[in-house]
Design an enzyme around this catalytic site. Structure first.
Site, PDB file in Angstrom:
ATOM      1  N   ASP A 195     -64.260 -44.150  26.723  1.00  0.00           N
ATOM      2  CA  ASP A 195     -63.880 -46.056  27.129  1.00  0.00           C
ATOM      3  C   ASP A 195     -64.621 -45.579  28.858  1.00  0.00           C
ATOM      4  O   ASP A 195     -64.871 -44.715  29.412  1.00  0.00           O
ATOM      5  CB  ASP A 195     -62.681 -46.292  27.747  1.00  0.00           C
ATOM      6  N   HIS A 218     -64.483 -55.167  32.113  1.00  0.00           N
ATOM      7  CA  HIS A 218     -62.545 -54.777  31.732  1.00  0.00           C
ATOM      8  C   HIS A 218     -61.331 -55.280  32.775  1.00  0.00           C
ATOM      9  O   HIS A 218     -60.239 -54.692  33.275  1.00  0.00           O
ATOM     10  CB  HIS A 218     -62.326 -53.144  32.873  1.00  0.00           C
ATOM     11  N   HIS A 243     -63.016 -40.509  28.778  1.00  0.00           N
ATOM     12  CA  HIS A 243     -62.993 -41.629  29.574  1.00  0.00           C
ATOM     13  C   HIS A 243     -64.600 -40.926  30.075  1.00  0.00           C
ATOM     14  O   HIS A 243     -64.450 -40.582  31.186  1.00  0.00           O
ATOM     15  CB  HIS A 243     -62.201 -41.665  30.903  1.00  0.00           C
TER      16      HIS A 243
HETATM   17 ZN    ZN Z   1     -61.050 -48.874  29.903  1.00  0.00          ZN
END
Ligand code: ZN
Length: 382
Positions: free
Chosen positions: A199, A253, A340
């Site tokens: 992500d 986000h 991430h």
């Molecule tokens: Zn995120």
């Protein structure tokens, strides 16, 4: 035996303009009192220290204000970026939602990379009457190749064609055609499968990650932010060529469950559009920010919502070995692992995770492939 076969060719037209950020800094946090999503550009100029300093102040004061708040409050920082003939213009948009009341702030930075100096409004235009009603010492403005925008109680967009300019803000844009050949894959639905998901990217670590995954015959799903697509276009196109999947993780986000229907849809559609425009690919999957979902999110998107069942917490744990342990301690068919690709340590961890996954007889598939395989398995069991 039924097999899962995938493969497409994407065509797109890309803009050959130099309007891309050098790099983007990302900070995403989810704690008991706060959710924080910050993205800002890196320019490799003197502006970087100034912007970093401002971001640190915003972050620290928000953390201090919410150190013991009863509500879970949100800070979001998004940006706009323009570079025309070496003239850089940046807007930072600061959004806070504290105890159910929201506020918006803006900071702007304008810079001449040819002369290495800050650009003030009087460096841009002779027509200073346009700023008469504004406080010149506290003036926030940005420019694009079409408008000069002055931020006040109301924002004012002045077409450049109406202004007598001191600098050249006309930009030549060339359009080139790119074909993205996505490989055809055959996946055995009876094999043990795991989905690696990343992500908040892309970042300048993503290229190394996809090169590594490709060398291991591994694919993953990257849930990306719309505001990063332009900067990392080449990485994204390469990622698709290697057989990875791109998913939607909102434009900047924002905490999606806190948005009204219209703003939620805008976050999703804007991201779908920019991914399509810059890669030719249309995402099929959505990962909501901070993993938060509600009925409004479910009802207002056709994308498949993909969460996870293994959280490495790689944004929090700084040790590569801890991330590896959390990813691999309970390897099971159908695991969806959250990571991430905005951290160097995550790339290092993946280089240890993938061999363990393979040694245990699993293959890495994308989130959509996992869904398709699960459907085939259901049909086989009927
Ligand atoms: Zn995120």
């Amino acid at each position: 035996m039924k097999k899962c076969i995938l493969g497409i060719i994407l065509f797109l037209f890309v803009c050959g303009c130099s309007n891309k950020v050098e790099d983007i800094n990302t900070l995403i946090e989810n704690t008991d009192n706060t959710v924080i999503g910050i993205n800002y550009p890196i320019t490799n100029t003197k502006l970087d220290d100034i912007i970093k300093n401002d971001i640190d102040k915003i972050y620290n004061s928000f953390k201090e204000d919410n150190f013991s708040s009863d509500n879970k409050n949100e800070l979001n920082v998004d940006y706009t970026y323009t570079n025309i003939n070496g003239y850089i213009s940046i807007g930072l948009f600061i959004y806070k939602n504290e105890d159910s009341s929201s506020s918006n702030d803006i900071l702007t930075y304008n810079y001449d990379t040819n002369k290495n100096k800050i650009l003030n409004i009087e460096d841009i235009t002779y027509d200073l009457d346009i700023i008469e009603e504004f406080d010149i010492n506290n003036l926030n403005f940005t420019f694009s190749n079409q408008y000069l925008t002055i931020y006040g109680v109301n924002n004012t967009n002045i077409p450049l064609s109406d202004l007598n300019l001191k600098i050249n803000l006309k930009q030549e844009e060339t359009i080139e055609k790119v074909n993205v050949d996505v490989p055809e894959k055959v996946i055995d639905p009876n094999g043990k499968i795991i989905a690696l998901t990343f992500d908040d990217g892309p970042s300048n670590y993503t290229n190394e990650l996809i090169e590594y995954l490709n060398s291991e015959g591994c694919n993953a799903t990257f849930f990306i932010l719309g505001n990063k697509v332009k900067t990392y276009q080449d990485t994204l196109i390469k990622s698709l060529k290697y057989g990875n999947e791109l998913g939607n993780h909102s434009y900047n986000h924002k905490w999606l469950i806190k948005l009204d229907e219209e703003s939620f849809k805008e976050q999703i559609v804007k991201t779908q559009d920019i991914i399509e425009q810059f890669t030719g690919y249309t995402p099929k999957v959505l990962r909501p920010t901070y993993g938060s979902i509600n009925s409004s999110i479910k009802n207002n998107t056709d994308l498949d919502i993909v969460l996870w069942n293994v959280d490495t917490m790689d944004w929090k744990y700084k040790s590569v070995d801890t991330i590896v342990k959390r990813a691999t301690k309970n390897l099971k068919d159908g695991n969806i692992i959250l990571m991430h690709d905005t951290h160097k340590r995550t790339v290092e961890a993946v280089k240890k995770i993938v061999p363990i996954i393979k040694e245990n007889g699993f293959i890495c598939v994308t989130a959509s492939e996992m869904k398709e395989i699960n459907l085939i398995r259901e049909q086989m069991n009927e």
